[in-house]
Write a protein that holds these residues in place. Structure first.
Motif, PDB file in Angstrom:
ATOM      1  N   UNK A 102       7.496  12.208  12.570  1.00  0.00           N
ATOM      2  CA  UNK A 102       8.287  12.352  11.348  1.00  0.00           C
ATOM      3  C   UNK A 102       8.326  11.052  10.539  1.00  0.00           C
ATOM      4  N   UNK A 103       7.628  10.031  11.021  1.00  0.00           N
ATOM      5  CA  UNK A 103       7.602   8.764  10.307  1.00  0.00           C
ATOM      6  C   UNK A 103       8.768   7.850  10.613  1.00  0.00           C
ATOM      7  N   UNK A 112       4.536  -0.520  12.596  1.00  0.00           N
ATOM      8  CA  UNK A 112       4.262   0.622  11.715  1.00  0.00           C
ATOM      9  C   UNK A 112       3.483   1.711  12.444  1.00  0.00           C
ATOM     10  N   UNK A 113       2.607   1.303  13.352  1.00  0.00           N
ATOM     11  CA  UNK A 113       1.778   2.289  14.063  1.00  0.00           C
ATOM     12  C   UNK A 113       2.579   3.088  15.081  1.00  0.00           C
ATOM     13  N   UNK A 170       0.852  -1.187   0.000  1.00  0.00           N
ATOM     14  CA  UNK A 170       0.000   0.000   0.000  1.00  0.00           C
ATOM     15  C   UNK A 170       0.887   1.236   0.000  1.00  0.00           C
ATOM     16  N   UNK A 171       0.276   2.374  -0.274  1.00  0.00           N
ATOM     17  CA  UNK A 171       1.058   3.602  -0.258  1.00  0.00           C
ATOM     18  C   UNK A 171       1.597   3.883   1.141  1.00  0.00           C
ATOM     19  N   UNK A 172       0.829   3.536   2.164  1.00  0.00           N
ATOM     20  CA  UNK A 172       1.295   3.739   3.534  1.00  0.00           C
ATOM     21  C   UNK A 172       2.523   2.886   3.816  1.00  0.00           C
ATOM     22  N   UNK A 192       6.463   4.058   4.546  1.00  0.00           N
ATOM     23  CA  UNK A 192       7.319   3.576   5.636  1.00  0.00           C
ATOM     24  C   UNK A 192       8.643   3.068   5.081  1.00  0.00           C
ATOM     25  N   UNK A 193       8.603   2.370   3.954  1.00  0.00           N
ATOM     26  CA  UNK A 193       9.840   1.895   3.316  1.00  0.00           C
ATOM     27  C   UNK A 193      10.712   3.061   2.876  1.00  0.00           C
ATOM     28  N   UNK A 194      10.085   4.058   2.318  1.00  0.00           N
ATOM     29  CA  UNK A 194      10.842   5.231   1.842  1.00  0.00           C
ATOM     30  C   UNK A 194      11.599   5.869   3.000  1.00  0.00           C
ATOM     31  N   UNK A 195      10.905   6.068   4.114  1.00  0.00           N
ATOM     32  CA  UNK A 195      11.563   6.723   5.252  1.00  0.00           C
ATOM     33  C   UNK A 195      12.631   5.813   5.853  1.00  0.00           C
TER      34      UNK A 195
END
Length: 632
Positions: free
Chosen positions: A581-582, A575-576, A279-281, A285-288
């Protein structure tokens, strides 16, 4: 500071009976709209007995924002700022704005900004009025200074015990009227931050890929990263970033060319790899996580566990996971750089120090080294090789192979007649009286990995030697740990341990009895906040803190074992718990809030590996090579 003398009562409309008529003031005054010093607790502002006000003037015709420096012990209720024509007359209000203490995070401290939108007359004296309403017997205090402030106007204190409104001849409240630039919180001073967030030592990272700078929790409030980058967008609308070659961050206008170039570069780097997530969410998380492990990687290949003093060292364990995460997401160069650093810092006997300084000069202290590195580094090397572009990967593997040989030979020699390694501190970095699963399982993964690498390079004697040692170790684990459900130690006297997950893929082929052991261990280590403590050794006290890495071990194992429901549930909790800032924190306290340091590189790497598996592309597992008779 004055004290409350009567029970607090919630109020909505504030009215002070018997207030004197407004004082006559000169028609115009020079602008006085700022007093930034907040080194002293001045006036409590809890309703109905307490309030405070600060005279101000401005050259503007409109006020859009005001800010005050507040320290509050109350976790609920509201705090209201007003602009009045007369400080002691609530009918003279021309603008009012209330903020919920709960929405601010409850008890905390810092600059608190109120949008007010008031038309004013330049040079006229107005009153910035502040009052809090809460059912708690907990002070909310407006801070300022007791030092002389040249050209200042009066601060006022309302206290029923002190006969209502009284001007203060020596105290000046901290405030800003229409703060701009560095006066906006998050630049030169902190925004109001809840006390719970201050349990974090760091909340984020800036980097120019040469050095890094931590974002303190109080400066992360209201901030966000710009795009796929480590450029921080501040509440003021300006940006903070680490320019190329700089040793400390700069605050620049949005769209600054240097910051824009840094954003573009990091987004190109992300695009050159693969971003796991369904998912985009999850992809966010992967991006950060990817940007964070990149920020923690030094140019020489050292990998900092986190960016706070006690974490700014390179552990072979953390670096191995980072190398695998880089490789698994298509970032070969960064992965190989970590392994090259491991090769340079390996000790002559084939082991590694517990940790090294980031410049590679050696250990920072006499902390006991840990044998598990001899498993993690060969395993990471094998994982790198599986993902590396074909081209020159065999040549590059040859360059790393002496490191693998020394590590695997030491691991093989360390095994006793029972097939187990000696007692060594595990990933807790605490000693155990007998062999522990946190060392045995990584060594099994490393020996199998080293044996397969030897076979790939045609080194048959070493392939057989290490495969034999791996079989010997596997049999020792099966005899000693398996019947007890893979506890922390071989003697079974030190409880369950999250390192049971190291017996699962992508580290090892799971034994047939591992699934019930995983389930039982997860149940025993689960805390009320939803996360896991590392273990339940009676000698250790983890308290109410859950560790995101230990929790992620299980998400990773279940994702690779095909138990999607358990993997989803466990990873969902991790993830939660990302902060505002993620970023992934090291720990989560009993109230469910991030604590310690963020980001933690180990958790970042584990999440990336787990999301890749859950996206339908699990990591490979080093094979357990079959042996010919007598090869042991």
């Amino acid at each position: 500071m004055k004290r409350m003398i009567s029970r607090l009562v919630p109020v909505v409309v504030l009215s002070f009976l018997g207030a004197a008529a407004p004082r006559c003031m000169p028609p115009t005054r020079a602008p006085y709209g700022h007093q930034p010093v907040h080194n002293a607790a001045l006036f409590r502002v809890n309703a109905p007995n307490n309030a405070a006000a600060q005279e101000f003037t401005t050259a503007a015709r409109h006020v859009s924002r005001v800010s005050v420096y507040v320290v509050g012990a109350a976790s609920s209720g509201q705090i209201t700022a007003q602009i009045r024509r007369a400080g002691d007359d609530d009918s003279s209000v021309i603008a009012s704005r209330s903020l919920s203490l709960l929405s601010l995070g409850g008890a905390g401290s810092g600059w608190l900004e109120f949008p007010v939108n008031a038309d004013v007359t330049p040079g006229t004296t107005y009153y910035l009025h502040l009052q809090a309403t809460t059912t708690e017997d907990a002070p909310v205090t407006w801070y300022g200074t007791v030092s002389a402030v040249p050209g200042s106007l009066a601060s006022w204190n309302y206290d029923t015990a002190g006969s209502g409104w009284q001007p203060s001849p020596t105290r000046r409240l901290a405030f800003h009227v229409d703060p701009t630039g560095g006066e906006r919180c998050g630049e030169s001073d902190q925004c109001y931050a809840p006390s719970s967030s201050l349990a974090q030592r760091t909340s984020g990272l800036l980097t120019n890929l040469t050095t890094a700078e931590a974002v303190p929790p109080a400066y992360a409030v209201g901030a966000s990263y710009a795009g796929g980058s480590n450029v921080l967008r501040l509440p003021s609308g300006r940006w903070r970033y680490l320019p190329t070659g700089a040793g400390e961050s700069s605050i620049v206008q949005a769209d600054d060319p240097g910051a824009r170039a840094q954003i573009a570069e990091s987004e190109r780097w992300l695009a050159a790899g693969r971003l796991p997530g369904r998912t985009e969410s999850e992809r966010d998380a992967s991006r950060r996580a990817l940007l964070s492990i990149r920020a923690l990687l030094r140019p020489n290949g050292a990998f900092a566990a986190a960016w706070a003093p006690a974490w700014q060292y390179s552990w072979p364990r953390d670096g191995a996971f980072a190398a695998v995460a880089f490789a698994a997401t298509g970032h070969d160069r960064e992965s190989y750089r970590v392994l090259q650093y491991d090769a340079r810092t390996q000790r002559a006997d084939g082991t590694w120090e517990a940790r090294t300084k980031l410049d590679g000069t050696g250990p920072p202290d006499s902390r006991t080294w840990q044998l598990d590195g001899n498993g993690w580094v060969p395993w990471a090397t094998w994982q790198w090789y599986q993902a590396a572009p074909c081209g020159d990967r065999d040549e590059r593997l040859r360059a790393l192979y002496p490191m693998v040989r020394r590590a695997a030979d030491y691991a093989a020699r360390s095994l006793g007649p029972d097939g187990l390694p000696p007692a060594s501190p595990d990933y807790w970095e605490l000693p155990t009286p007998t062999a522990n699963i946190g060392t045995a399982a990584p060594l099994l993964a490393g020996l199998n990995a080293a044996a397969d690498l030897a076979a790939l390079l045609g080194e048959e004697p070493e392939h057989l030697r290490w495969a034999g040692a791996a079989q010997h170790l596997s049999e020792g684990i099966a005899r000693t740990f398996a019947p007890r459900g893979y506890p922390r130690t071989a003697d079974g006297n030190h409880g369950s341990d999250s390192a049971v997950a190291f017996m699962a893929p992508p580290f090892n082929t799971a034994p047939a009895d591992l699934l019930p052991a995983l389930t039982a261990t997860h149940r025993e280590l689960l805390l009320p906040n939803g996360g896991l403590r590392p273990g339940n050794d009676p000698r250790s006290n983890w308290g109410s803190y859950a560790w995101t890495a230990s929790t992620s071990f299980f998400a990773l194992a279940w994702a690779h074992l095909g138990d999607e429901d358990r993997a989803d549930s466990t990873l969902g909790w991790v993830l939660s718990k990302r902060n505002a800032l993620g970023e992934f924190p090291e720990t989560v306290n009993g109230a469910g809030r991030p604590s310690s340091v963020a980001p933690l590189g180990w958790t970042d790497a584990l999440v990336l590996m787990t999301l890749r598996a859950m996206s339908g592309n699990p990591l490979p597992v080093p094979p357990s090579a079959p042996l010919t008779a007598g090869s042991k």
